[in-house]
Design a protein around this motif. Sequence first.
Motif, PDB file in Angstrom:
ATOM      1  N   ARG A 167       0.875  -1.124   0.038  1.00 61.19           N
ATOM      2  CA  ARG A 167      -0.051  -0.032  -0.017  1.00 61.19           C
ATOM      3  C   ARG A 167       0.968   1.213   0.066  1.00 61.19           C
ATOM      4  N   SER A 168       0.318   2.481   0.144  1.00 61.88           N
ATOM      5  CA  SER A 168       0.961   3.679  -0.148  1.00 61.88           C
ATOM      6  C   SER A 168       2.245   4.030   0.645  1.00 61.88           C
ATOM      7  N   GLN A 169       2.220   3.418   1.762  1.00 58.69           N
ATOM      8  CA  GLN A 169       3.317   3.632   2.707  1.00 58.69           C
ATOM      9  C   GLN A 169       4.657   3.173   2.319  1.00 58.69           C
ATOM     10  N   LEU A 170       4.571   1.827   1.904  1.00 57.61           N
ATOM     11  CA  LEU A 170       5.841   1.041   1.093  1.00 57.61           C
ATOM     12  C   LEU A 170       5.873   1.451  -0.442  1.00 57.61           C
ATOM     13  N   ALA A 171       4.864   1.424  -0.899  1.00 58.28           N
ATOM     14  CA  ALA A 171       4.981   1.390  -2.398  1.00 58.28           C
ATOM     15  C   ALA A 171       5.467   2.905  -2.909  1.00 58.28           C
ATOM     16  N   SER A 172       5.093   3.940  -2.115  1.00 53.42           N
ATOM     17  CA  SER A 172       5.399   5.323  -2.468  1.00 53.42           C
ATOM     18  C   SER A 172       7.028   5.399  -1.935  1.00 53.42           C
ATOM     19  N   SER A 229      10.356  -6.980   4.780  1.00 58.76           N
ATOM     20  CA  SER A 229      11.362  -6.687   5.894  1.00 58.76           C
ATOM     21  C   SER A 229      11.856  -5.115   5.961  1.00 58.76           C
ATOM     22  N   ALA A 230      11.363  -4.322   5.016  1.00 59.24           N
ATOM     23  CA  ALA A 230      11.749  -2.806   4.894  1.00 59.24           C
ATOM     24  C   ALA A 230      11.420  -2.231   6.204  1.00 59.24           C
ATOM     25  N   PRO A 232       4.636  -2.103   6.463  1.00 64.82           N
ATOM     26  CA  PRO A 232       3.622  -1.929   7.537  1.00 64.82           C
ATOM     27  C   PRO A 232       3.563  -3.129   8.440  1.00 64.82           C
ATOM     28  N   VAL A 233       4.212  -4.126   8.238  1.00 63.58           N
ATOM     29  CA  VAL A 233       3.825  -5.527   9.004  1.00 63.58           C
ATOM     30  C   VAL A 233       4.570  -5.281  10.393  1.00 63.58           C
ATOM     31  N   HIS A 234       4.101  -6.095  11.215  1.00 63.44           N
ATOM     32  CA  HIS A 234       4.467  -6.098  12.678  1.00 63.44           C
ATOM     33  C   HIS A 234       5.727  -6.401  12.741  1.00 63.44           C
TER      34      HIS A 234
END
Length: 306
Positions: free
Chosen positions: A24-29, A197-198, A202-204
């Motif tokens: 989603r946007s947090q990672l993709a951006s 893992s970046a 957003p994963v825990h």
Amino acid sequence: MNRLTQMLGIERPIVQAPMGWIARSQLASAVSEAGGLGIIETSSGELEVIKGEIARMRALTDKPFGVNVAQAFVRDPGIVDFIIGQGVKFVTTSAGDPTRYTRQLKEAGLTVFHVVPHLAGALKAFDAGVDGLVVEGGEGGGFKNGRDVASMVLLPLVRSHTDLPIIAAGGMLCGRTMAAAFALGADGIQLGTRMVSAAESPVHANWKNAILAARETDTVFLNRQGPGPALRALRTAKTTRLELEPGPNMLAEFGRATDLYFGGDMEASIALSGQVAGRIDAVRPVKDILDEIMADYAAVRAGLPA
């Protein structure tokens, strides 16, 4: 620059995998801002949420990005009209028939790549008129074909049958794997587990830490005989049990996916992961990851024997 970066309008031939709830946007951006291509997922089926994520992408970056249509998991008949209506220019289609949406997407002016796990799928996608392929080796994480083929075999096989641009997925992690993929016929690489893992993922933290702790042997290949798709995931107590005693409906095991993804309960669902988890030893920002890949690629290429 190569033909893939020119086609997609990006600086670096690196694409982020379209992982459900994660892409989603947090990672993709962050990926697009770093010069790669961020991809927004639709496999979660939350199209109203996805519409907001696409709007946030445009607020976070003015760089190109794409959207994935995972056909087996998104059954909304209006999905293509939805994507076209969002002004998206690049789409990957996966987990289904490439003839289903390619013509409609291309007639609307979009660039379409289809994800393929074997040569027959690549040839079918070629006949459907796609602009390129994501060639996905069985060592990658996520949903797979039960008859998996490693990237080392699959990439040159597909390349020997088509001149279409190829993005290599499965086993891709660093400059050395990029150089190998290019030698085997690819024009770019797709990162999945590395992006999970970046820092911007957003994963825990429990999931990220499980990747860092994993050895190269710490994934399991589940549901090889079906019914439904096979998949590769991190080894946990749950996935070890499912490896030995697969249930009647593997997709039902994702019913509490968000409890794992964002709540950190590693036994609540299935943590999809590729074998490259065994090579990841730190949580790092996306830009640092992409910078290192490009620098290492240049060094590896320069150091190859004549």
